[in-house]
Each structure stands twice: as C-alpha cells, then as structure tokens.
Design an enzyme around this catalytic site. Structure first.
Site, short mmCIF file in Angstrom:
data_model
loop_
_atom_site.label_atom_id
_atom_site.label_comp_id
_atom_site.label_asym_id
_atom_site.label_seq_id
_atom_site.Cartn_x
_atom_site.Cartn_y
_atom_site.Cartn_z
N SER A 1 0.68 -1.06 0.03
CA SER A 1 0.03 0.11 0.12
C SER A 1 0.89 1.08 0.07
O SER A 1 2.20 1.22 0.43
CB SER A 1 -1.07 0.07 1.33
OG SER A 1 -1.41 1.30 1.48
N TYR B 1 -0.51 -0.38 10.31
CA TYR B 1 -0.48 -0.79 8.98
C TYR B 1 0.45 -0.38 8.09
O TYR B 1 0.86 -1.21 7.34
CB TYR B 1 -2.03 -0.15 8.40
CG TYR B 1 -2.12 -0.60 7.14
CD1 TYR B 1 -2.90 -1.94 6.83
CD2 TYR B 1 -2.42 0.52 6.05
CE1 TYR B 1 -2.97 -2.07 5.37
CE2 TYR B 1 -2.69 0.11 4.72
CZ TYR B 1 -3.35 -1.10 4.51
OH TYR B 1 -3.57 -1.53 3.24
N1 LIG Z 1 -8.50 -0.81 -1.10
C1 LIG Z 1 -7.72 -0.21 -1.01
O1 LIG Z 1 -7.69 1.28 -0.87
C2 LIG Z 1 -6.01 -0.65 -0.59
C3 LIG Z 1 -5.15 0.23 -1.05
C4 LIG Z 1 -3.78 -0.22 -0.76
C5 LIG Z 1 -3.61 -1.61 -0.59
N2 LIG Z 1 -4.67 -2.41 -0.32
C6 LIG Z 1 -4.31 -3.74 -0.03
O2 LIG Z 1 -5.11 -4.62 -0.81
C7 LIG Z 1 -5.31 -6.06 -0.23
C8 LIG Z 1 -6.63 -6.49 -0.50
O3 LIG Z 1 -7.71 -5.50 0.09
P1 LIG Z 1 -8.95 -4.94 -0.32
O4 LIG Z 1 -8.84 -3.72 -0.48
O5 LIG Z 1 -9.32 -6.02 -1.56
O6 LIG Z 1 -9.92 -5.25 0.74
P2 LIG Z 1 -11.06 -6.41 1.14
O7 LIG Z 1 -11.86 -6.48 0.22
O8 LIG Z 1 -11.21 -6.07 2.52
O9 LIG Z 1 -10.15 -7.84 1.21
C9 LIG Z 1 -9.54 -8.45 2.07
C10 LIG Z 1 -9.49 -9.68 1.99
O10 LIG Z 1 -8.72 -10.29 3.02
C11 LIG Z 1 -9.31 -11.44 3.70
N3 LIG Z 1 -8.90 -11.71 4.96
C12 LIG Z 1 -8.58 -10.58 6.18
N4 LIG Z 1 -8.03 -11.00 7.11
C13 LIG Z 1 -7.89 -12.58 6.68
C14 LIG Z 1 -7.52 -13.40 7.52
N5 LIG Z 1 -6.98 -13.35 8.86
N6 LIG Z 1 -7.39 -14.65 7.13
C15 LIG Z 1 -7.90 -14.78 5.79
N7 LIG Z 1 -8.37 -13.85 4.83
C16 LIG Z 1 -8.25 -12.67 5.56
C17 LIG Z 1 -10.71 -10.75 3.87
O11 LIG Z 1 -11.61 -11.97 3.74
P3 LIG Z 1 -12.19 -12.62 5.16
O12 LIG Z 1 -12.84 -11.34 5.98
O13 LIG Z 1 -13.43 -13.57 4.45
O14 LIG Z 1 -11.28 -13.64 5.68
C18 LIG Z 1 -10.96 -10.05 2.55
O15 LIG Z 1 -11.54 -10.90 1.63
C19 LIG Z 1 -4.82 -5.82 1.13
O16 LIG Z 1 -3.45 -6.02 1.30
C20 LIG Z 1 -4.88 -4.23 1.32
O17 LIG Z 1 -4.00 -3.98 2.40
C21 LIG Z 1 -5.88 -1.94 -0.68
#
Ligand SMILES: NC(=O)c1ccc[n+]([C@@H]2O[C@H](COP(=O)([O-])OP(=O)(O)OC[C@H]3O[C@@H](n4cnc5c(N)ncnc54)[C@H](OP(=O)(O)O)[C@@H]3O)[C@@H](O)[C@H]2O)c1
Length: 247
Positions: free
Chosen positions: A136, A149
């Site tokens: 990120s 984070y």
């Molecule tokens: N969206 C943004 O603005 C953004 C920006 C920069 C980086 N990112 C990064 O992108 C990645 C994906 O995030 P996203 O934005 O797509 O959000 P998201 O839709 O909330 O996806 C995160 C996923 O991780 C799973 N997860 C969380 N904790 C877990 C655990 N303990 N064990 C197994 N699975 C787990 C969740 O599913 P369950 O709850 O079903 O486990 C969820 O499907 C992350 O690494 C995040 O830091 C996102």
C-alpha cells in the site's frame, strides 16, 4: 497450466484478481475466512469454465499454510504463483494500540505472507514461478493513525526484495504492488463515515479518483505473467500518483 494461490480472494482486489487470472488460464486456489464469499467467487469462475478450489482459512493461524499448499498442489498438480493479498487494518493513535492488535497485524500482514511463501517455495522453484505481495502507499506515506498498518506494509516490501534476491537464481520472481486507494470493502473496517473517507482518499490522489478493484487486479496479472519475466524485486506504485505526496 498456471496455478495460483490468492489470499483474501473472497472480496475486493483478491476476488477481482481471481476472476481475471482465471480468464487468463490460471487455475486458482481461493483463500479467506468466509467460505460463503469464496464460494460466490468460485461459482462465477466455474460458470465461466475456469478451474478453482476454495480453502476457508484464517491466515493468522500458522497451521493453515501446509493445508492450503497441499490442497492447491493436489488439485492442480503444482503451484506457479502466490498472491499474498489478505490484510487487516485498524487505524488509531499510536498510544492506543493494544498488544493483541499489534500481534494480529503482524500475524496477518507479515507472518502469513512469509509462511505461505515458505510453504509454497518448493513448488514455485519447480515451476520457476512468481509471487506478488500486495502492499500500500501507506507503507511509504506517513498518515496519522496508520503507524501499524503502514509499518506492516513497509515490512512486506522488504520481504519482497529480500526473497527476490534470495531466490532469483532458482528463477522465482517476487514483486510487490503498493496500491493507492481502491474501491473495496476494506475501507468499512476503518472509516466511520465512508462517503467522507472516499472524498478524503480521492483528494489524496493527484489523478483525483479511487481505482476500481478490476484495474488494480490487472497489475497483479501482469506481474505474474511472462510479460514480467525480467522483473523482480520491484515495489510498483499503482496509486494515481499518491506517493508523489503533492501538497
Ligand atoms: N482498497 C484499498 O484502498 C487498498 C489500498 C492499498 C492496499 N490495499 C491492500 O489490498 C489488499 C486487499 O484488500 P482489499 O482492498 O481488496 O480489501 P478487502 O476486500 O477487505 O479484502 C481483504 C480480504 O482479506 C481477507 N482476510 C482478511 N483477514 C484475513 C485473515 N485473517 N485470513 C484470511 N483472509 C483474511 C478478507 O476476507 P475474510 O474476511 O473472509 O477473511 C478479505 O476478502 C490488502 O492487502 C490491502 O492492504 C488496499
């Protein structure tokens, strides 16, 4: 056939990456805690003729990685890619972080990518495969409330570069993508007012908008593909210019 494990594949960027990689011919192993979310993604993939399995697991539990890797290797006959995408985020003032929250961030955001990579490595070496670690802009930018984070993402970027150096001779590539704001459910876990949070996030980005999960996923697919066969050890900002940090 390429075969790729994706953590956090039930929603957001992980779900979009699973769909896109499947379209591109990967067999995909979807990992997350909520089986029902994984099943929704799996059902769409299978309807489109793709091959996939799901493993409902909490990546904070170190015993899950051998199970995930065995399931993928048995189902697909090998593993050529890992996308370490699952993450947790809790924002708060530095002094308020409890030991429990610190340990959980460590377990999900850093230890899990470390251990999943270790478990999958024999297969990745055999396939001369690739790993993409999802970071990120928060791993670079300093924003209030994001110490834990941001620290976890900076550590993940270091892990990426370290593994890239260590396993280059065996032909395994490691890259990281530092996303700026992407429209996914993750923001519900830290924002009290989602509309306000989205306005703030878009204002942080010189290109003036938040990315879609689909456009974010494209970069994961590129880094796993043969197009990126000469790219390793990179932390690629895909952030609309956010880390330029224009004031
Ligand atoms: N969206 C943004 O603005 C953004 C920006 C920069 C980086 N990112 C990064 O992108 C990645 C994906 O995030 P996203 O934005 O797509 O959000 P998201 O839709 O909330 O996806 C995160 C996923 O991780 C799973 N997860 C969380 N904790 C877990 C655990 N303990 N064990 C197994 N699975 C787990 C969740 O599913 P369950 O709850 O079903 O486990 C969820 O499907 C992350 O690494 C995040 O830091 C996102």
């Amino acid at each position: 056939m390429k075969s790729t494990i994706i953590t956090g594949a039930g929603t957001g960027i992980g779900a979009a990456a699973a769909g896109l990689l499947s379209e591109q011919g990967h067999a995909v192993c979807l990992v997350g805690r909520r089986a029902e979310k994984l099943d929704e993604v799996a059902s769409d993939i299978r309807k489109s003729g793709g091959k996939c399995i799901t493993v409902a697991a909490d990546v904070a539990d170190p015993s899950c990685f051998s199970v995930i890797v065995s399931a993928a290797a048995n189902a697909f006959g090998g593993i050529s890619g890992v996308v370490n995408n699952a993450a947790t985020i809790k924002t708060m003032p530095f002094v308020d972080y409890s030991l429990e929250i610190i340990d959980y961030h460590w377990a999900v955001n850093i230890r899990a990518p470390f251990l999943l990579t270790q478990s999958a490595l024999p297969w990745l070496i055999r396939s001369r495969g690739a790993v993409v670690n999802i970071s990120s802009s928060s791993g670079t930018l300093v924003r209030s409330g994001q110490s834990l984070y941001g620290m976890s993402k900076a550590a993940l970027e270091y892990l990426t570069k370290s593994c890239a150096g260590e396993f280059a001779k065996q032909g395994v590539r490691f890259n990281s993508i530092a996303f700026g704001p992407v429209d996914t459910p993750i923001h519900e876990s830290w924002a009290s007012d989602l509309k306000e949070a989205y306005e703030w996030l878009a204002g942080e980005v010189p290109l003036g908008r938040i990315a879609s999960a689909q456009e974010a996923a494209q970069w994961i697919a590129i880094l796993l593909s043969d197009q990126a066969s000469y790219v390793t050890g990179v932390v690629l900002p895909v952030d609309g210019g956010q880390v330029l940090d224009i004031t």
